[in-house]
Design a protein around this motif. Structure first.
Motif, PDB file in Angstrom:
ATOM      1  N   ASP A 158       0.840  -1.404  -0.190  1.00 44.33           N
ATOM      2  CA  ASP A 158      -0.245   0.451  -0.541  1.00 44.33           C
ATOM      3  C   ASP A 158       1.050   1.395   0.208  1.00 44.33           C
ATOM      4  OD1 ASP A 158      -1.827   2.101   0.201  1.00 44.33           O
ATOM      5  OD2 ASP A 158      -2.761   0.949   2.003  1.00 44.33           O
ATOM      6  N   LEU A 159       1.305   1.763  -1.127  1.00 48.66           N
ATOM      7  CA  LEU A 159       2.439   2.678  -1.173  1.00 48.66           C
ATOM      8  C   LEU A 159       1.937   4.304  -0.721  1.00 48.66           C
ATOM      9  CD1 LEU A 159       3.689   1.144  -4.646  1.00 48.66           C
ATOM     10  CD2 LEU A 159       4.670   1.372  -2.366  1.00 48.66           C
ATOM     11  N   ALA A 160       0.628   4.289  -1.335  1.00 44.56           N
ATOM     12  CA  ALA A 160      -0.285   5.137  -0.703  1.00 44.56           C
ATOM     13  C   ALA A 160       0.007   5.610   1.011  1.00 44.56           C
ATOM     14  CB  ALA A 160      -1.716   5.901  -1.698  1.00 44.56           C
ATOM     15  N   PHE A 161      -0.467   4.398   1.260  1.00 45.05           N
ATOM     16  CA  PHE A 161      -0.545   4.867   3.161  1.00 45.05           C
ATOM     17  C   PHE A 161       1.453   4.689   3.386  1.00 45.05           C
ATOM     18  CE2 PHE A 161       0.873   2.360   6.884  1.00 45.05           C
ATOM     19  CZ  PHE A 161      -0.254   3.139   7.795  1.00 45.05           C
ATOM     20  N   LEU A 162       2.173   3.938   3.009  1.00 42.63           N
ATOM     21  CA  LEU A 162       3.319   4.665   3.132  1.00 42.63           C
ATOM     22  C   LEU A 162       4.103   6.098   3.075  1.00 42.63           C
ATOM     23  CD1 LEU A 162       4.750   0.697   1.370  1.00 42.63           C
ATOM     24  CD2 LEU A 162       4.413   1.852   4.332  1.00 42.63           C
ATOM     25  N   ALA A 163       4.067   6.240   2.059  1.00 43.06           N
ATOM     26  CA  ALA A 163       4.071   7.691   1.624  1.00 43.06           C
ATOM     27  C   ALA A 163       3.470   8.896   2.919  1.00 43.06           C
ATOM     28  CB  ALA A 163       3.774   8.271   0.065  1.00 43.06           C
ATOM     29  N   LYS A 164       2.074   8.588   2.829  1.00 44.47           N
ATOM     30  CA  LYS A 164       1.645   9.723   3.742  1.00 44.47           C
ATOM     31  C   LYS A 164       2.057   9.487   4.832  1.00 44.47           C
ATOM     32  CE  LYS A 164      -3.016  11.176   4.881  1.00 44.47           C
ATOM     33  NZ  LYS A 164      -5.238  10.890   4.118  1.00 44.47           N
ATOM     34  N   GLN A 165       1.767   8.450   5.281  1.00 48.25           N
ATOM     35  CA  GLN A 165       1.907   8.053   7.040  1.00 48.25           C
ATOM     36  C   GLN A 165       3.328   8.016   7.538  1.00 48.25           C
ATOM     37  OE1 GLN A 165      -0.597   7.379   8.185  1.00 48.25           O
ATOM     38  NE2 GLN A 165      -0.669   7.003  10.474  1.00 48.25           N
ATOM     39  N   PHE A 166       4.856   8.053   6.894  1.00 46.93           N
ATOM     40  CA  PHE A 166       5.482   8.002   7.461  1.00 46.93           C
ATOM     41  C   PHE A 166       6.541   8.902   6.364  1.00 46.93           C
ATOM     42  CE2 PHE A 166       4.107   3.605   7.680  1.00 46.93           C
ATOM     43  CZ  PHE A 166       4.137   3.249   8.757  1.00 46.93           C
ATOM     44  N   GLN A 167       7.633  10.207   7.469  1.00 48.14           N
ATOM     45  CA  GLN A 167       7.576  10.864   7.167  1.00 48.14           C
ATOM     46  C   GLN A 167       9.143  11.042   7.386  1.00 48.14           C
ATOM     47  OE1 GLN A 167       6.503  14.692   8.984  1.00 48.14           O
ATOM     48  NE2 GLN A 167       4.071  14.098   8.699  1.00 48.14           N
ATOM     49  N   ILE A 168       9.579  10.149   6.409  1.00 49.44           N
ATOM     50  CA  ILE A 168      11.503  10.082   6.172  1.00 49.44           C
ATOM     51  C   ILE A 168      11.803  10.395   4.763  1.00 49.44           C
ATOM     52  CG2 ILE A 168      10.874   8.402   7.839  1.00 49.44           C
ATOM     53  CD1 ILE A 168      10.335   6.080   5.785  1.00 49.44           C
ATOM     54  N   THR A 169      12.995  10.393   4.856  1.00 51.54           N
ATOM     55  CA  THR A 169      13.715  10.517   3.661  1.00 51.54           C
ATOM     56  C   THR A 169      13.999   9.624   2.856  1.00 51.54           C
ATOM     57  OG1 THR A 169      16.055   9.946   4.245  1.00 51.54           O
ATOM     58  CG2 THR A 169      15.347  12.634   4.527  1.00 51.54           C
ATOM     59  N   GLY A 170      14.548   9.964   1.649  1.00 54.99           N
ATOM     60  CA  GLY A 170      14.416   8.991   0.476  1.00 54.99           C
ATOM     61  C   GLY A 170      15.805   7.670   0.758  1.00 54.99           C
ATOM     62  N   GLY A 171      16.730   8.242   1.818  1.00 58.88           N
ATOM     63  CA  GLY A 171      17.573   7.636   1.785  1.00 58.88           C
ATOM     64  C   GLY A 171      17.169   6.080   3.401  1.00 58.88           C
ATOM     65  N   HIS A 172      15.797   6.897   4.151  1.00 58.99           N
ATOM     66  CA  HIS A 172      15.765   5.919   4.622  1.00 58.99           C
ATOM     67  C   HIS A 172      14.379   4.954   4.201  1.00 58.99           C
ATOM     68  CE1 HIS A 172      17.261   7.875   8.149  1.00 58.99           C
ATOM     69  NE2 HIS A 172      16.878   9.206   8.225  1.00 58.99           N
ATOM     70  N   ILE A 173      13.947   5.211   3.157  1.00 60.01           N
ATOM     71  CA  ILE A 173      12.947   4.600   2.026  1.00 60.01           C
ATOM     72  C   ILE A 173      13.454   3.243   1.726  1.00 60.01           C
ATOM     73  CG2 ILE A 173      11.361   4.441   0.541  1.00 60.01           C
ATOM     74  CD1 ILE A 173      10.883   7.068   0.616  1.00 60.01           C
ATOM     75  N   ARG A 174      14.610   3.546   1.234  1.00 56.32           N
ATOM     76  CA  ARG A 174      15.701   3.067   0.295  1.00 56.32           C
ATOM     77  C   ARG A 174      16.102   1.784   1.588  1.00 56.32           C
ATOM     78  NH1 ARG A 174      18.688   2.247  -3.990  1.00 56.32           N
ATOM     79  NH2 ARG A 174      17.740   3.616  -4.601  1.00 56.32           N
ATOM     80  N   SER A 175      16.504   1.820   2.670  1.00 56.59           N
ATOM     81  CA  SER A 175      17.094   1.582   3.920  1.00 56.59           C
ATOM     82  C   SER A 175      16.251  -0.236   4.272  1.00 56.59           C
ATOM     83  CB  SER A 175      17.971   2.090   4.927  1.00 56.59           C
ATOM     84  OG  SER A 175      18.066   0.979   5.945  1.00 56.59           O
ATOM     85  N   ILE A 176      14.203   0.982   4.184  1.00 58.49           N
ATOM     86  CA  ILE A 176      13.601   0.021   4.718  1.00 58.49           C
ATOM     87  C   ILE A 176      12.705  -0.840   3.397  1.00 58.49           C
ATOM     88  CG2 ILE A 176      11.343   0.194   4.633  1.00 58.49           C
ATOM     89  CD1 ILE A 176      11.613   2.544   5.849  1.00 58.49           C
ATOM     90  N   ALA A 177      13.768  -0.703   2.523  1.00 57.10           N
ATOM     91  CA  ALA A 177      12.853  -1.287   1.015  1.00 57.10           C
ATOM     92  C   ALA A 177      14.457  -2.624   1.242  1.00 57.10           C
ATOM     93  CB  ALA A 177      13.167  -0.352  -0.061  1.00 57.10           C
ATOM     94  N   THR A 178      15.125  -2.104   1.182  1.00 55.97           N
ATOM     95  CA  THR A 178      16.209  -3.493   1.376  1.00 55.97           C
ATOM     96  C   THR A 178      16.218  -4.085   2.789  1.00 55.97           C
ATOM     97  OG1 THR A 178      18.202  -1.265   0.479  1.00 55.97           O
ATOM     98  CG2 THR A 178      18.958  -3.407   1.318  1.00 55.97           C
ATOM     99  N   ASN A 179      15.961  -3.656   3.701  1.00 50.32           N
ATOM    100  CA  ASN A 179      15.785  -4.502   4.721  1.00 50.32           C
ATOM    101  C   ASN A 179      14.938  -4.960   4.597  1.00 50.32           C
ATOM    102  OD1 ASN A 179      18.217  -3.752   6.164  1.00 50.32           O
ATOM    103  ND2 ASN A 179      17.212  -2.191   7.161  1.00 50.32           N
ATOM    104  N   ALA A 180      12.914  -5.274   3.816  1.00 49.06           N
ATOM    105  CA  ALA A 180      12.497  -5.540   3.810  1.00 49.06           C
ATOM    106  C   ALA A 180      12.267  -6.624   2.209  1.00 49.06           C
ATOM    107  CB  ALA A 180      11.033  -5.040   3.302  1.00 49.06           C
ATOM    108  N   ALA A 181      13.643  -6.424   1.274  1.00 45.81           N
ATOM    109  CA  ALA A 181      13.504  -7.313   0.370  1.00 45.81           C
ATOM    110  C   ALA A 181      14.589  -9.088   1.139  1.00 45.81           C
ATOM    111  CB  ALA A 181      14.616  -6.681  -0.476  1.00 45.81           C
ATOM    112  N   LEU A 182      15.674  -8.303   1.851  1.00 44.59           N
ATOM    113  CA  LEU A 182      16.114  -9.660   2.960  1.00 44.59           C
ATOM    114  C   LEU A 182      15.357 -10.003   3.453  1.00 44.59           C
ATOM    115  CD1 LEU A 182      19.522  -7.006   3.782  1.00 44.59           C
ATOM    116  CD2 LEU A 182      19.189  -8.585   1.661  1.00 44.59           C
ATOM    117  N   GLN A 183      14.902 -10.270   4.529  1.00 48.15           N
ATOM    118  CA  GLN A 183      13.719 -10.593   4.769  1.00 48.15           C
ATOM    119  C   GLN A 183      12.652 -11.423   4.043  1.00 48.15           C
ATOM    120  OE1 GLN A 183      14.723 -11.748   8.088  1.00 48.15           O
ATOM    121  NE2 GLN A 183      15.873  -9.643   8.286  1.00 48.15           N
ATOM    122  N   ALA A 184      12.387 -10.956   2.858  1.00 47.41           N
ATOM    123  CA  ALA A 184      11.164 -11.653   2.184  1.00 47.41           C
ATOM    124  C   ALA A 184      12.630 -12.488   1.670  1.00 47.41           C
ATOM    125  CB  ALA A 184      10.624 -10.447   0.877  1.00 47.41           C
TER     126      ALA A 184
END
Length: 259
Positions: free
Chosen positions: A187-213
Motif C-alpha cells: 500500500d504505497l499511498a499509505f506508506l508515503a502519507k504515514q511516514f515522513q522520512i527521507t529517500g535514504g531511509h526509504i531505501r534502507s527500509i526497502a533493502t531490509n524488507a527485501a532481505l527478509q523476504a
C-alpha cells in the motif's frame, strides 16, 4: 520546486564557467577560478546522488574525499594531505566531493591553546586551496550553520535539499524496488502519507524488507508485512514513534511481534 531551480542554476553555472574559460577566455579577467557548490539538507535527502548526477552530466569522475584519510592529528600532516588531494584533482580533472563537509570546513575557534592555533592554520590553508582550485568542488552537509563563514563566501551556489513531501515519497516508494520484484501487496499511498522520512531511509527500509523476504524463499516478492516490520525497525533506529499512532490500521500486523 525550489530545489529544481537551484540545482538547474548550479548546472548552468558550471557549463557557463567552462565557456568563460575555454570559449570566451575571460575567466581570469573576471577573477573566476573554480566552481564550489554546497548541498545542504538532512541525511538521506539525495545530496550524494546529486553530486553523482553532476559528474554524469559532465562526464567527469567524482572523487569522494575520505576525511579519515585527510585529517591528521600531527602538525602539518593535514595540509600535506590536502595538497595531494587538490594537486591530483587538478591533474585528473575530476570533481571533488566533500561529504560531511562541516568536519573539515568548520568554524575557526578563538585561539586558547596550540591545538586551536594549528586547527585555524589548517582552515586557512584549505581556504587558500579552495581559492586556487580551478575545478569543481561539491560540499555536502546536514549542519550548514557549523560551516565557517569564510567558506560560505566562496560558494558559488547553495542548494537546499528538503525532506520529501507525500508526493515525492510515493514516487520514491514506487521506484525503490527492482521491476522484477512483485510489490502488488504494498500500500504505497499509505506508506508515503504515514511516514515522513527521507529517500535514504526509504531505501534502507526497502533493502531490509527485501532481505527478509528473500530469506523466506519463494519468488521475488515483498509483502506489506515485510515492509512494515522494516519500517518499524527503521523508526526505532531514528528514535521515532513506532506504535499504533504511527502504523494506523496496519498496526495489528506487527503488534504481536517482539521487535
Amino acid at each position: 520546486p525550489a530545489i529544481d531551480r537551484q540545482f538547474g542554476d548550479a548546472l548552468d553555472a558550471i557549463a557557463g564557467a567552462l565557456r568563460l574559460r575555454h570559449d570566451w577566455d575571460v575567466a581570469g579577467k573576471m577573477g573566476l577560478c573554480g566552481i564550489a557548490l554546497l548541498f545542504s539538507g538532512a541525511p538521506g535527502t539525495g545530496k550524494t546522488m546529486a553530486a553523482q548526477v553532476i559528474a554524469s552530466e559532465l562526464d567527469l569522475p567524482l572523487y569522494r574525499i575520505d576525511l579519515s584519510q585527510v585529517v591528521n592529528k600531527y602538525i602539518g600532516e593535514t595540509e600535506k594531505n590536502l595538497k595531494r588531494v587538490f594537486d591530483a584533482a587538478e591533474k585528473m580533472r575530476c570533481i571533488l566531493f566533500f561529504d560531511e563537509a562541516d568536519a573539515l570546513f568548520g568554524k575557526r575557534s578563538d585561539v586558547k591553546d596550540s591545538n586551536d592555533r594549528f586547527a585555524n592554520i589548517e582552515t586557512g590553508y584549505l581556504l587558500q586551496r579552495m581559492d586556487e582550485f580551478s575545478g569543481i568542488s561539491v560540499l555536502a552537509t546536514n549542519r550548514r550553520k557549523d560551516l565557517d563563514e569564510a567558506f560560505s563566501r566562496r560558494l558559488r551556489y547553495v542548494v537546499e535539499f528538503p525532506v520529501p513531501g507525500v508526493d515525492e515519497r510515493q514516487c520514491i516508494w514506487e521506484q525503490v524496488f527492482p521491476e522484477c520484484m512483485d510489490t502488488t501487496d504494498l500500500d504505497l499511498a499509505f506508506l508515503a502519507k504515514q511516514f515522513q522520512i527521507t529517500g535514504g531511509h526509504i531505501r534502507s527500509i526497502a533493502t531490509n524488507a527485501a532481505l527478509q523476504a528473500a530469506a523466506s524463499g519463494g519468488k521475488p516478492a515483498v509483502s506489506m508485512r515485510d515492509v512494515l516490520i522494516a519500517t518499524r525497525r527503521e523508526l526505532d533506529k531514528l528514535n521515532r514513534k513506532s506504535g499504533a499512532d504511527a502504523f494506523g490500521a496496519y498496526y495489528s500486523e506487527i503488534e504481536e511481534l517482539r521487535l
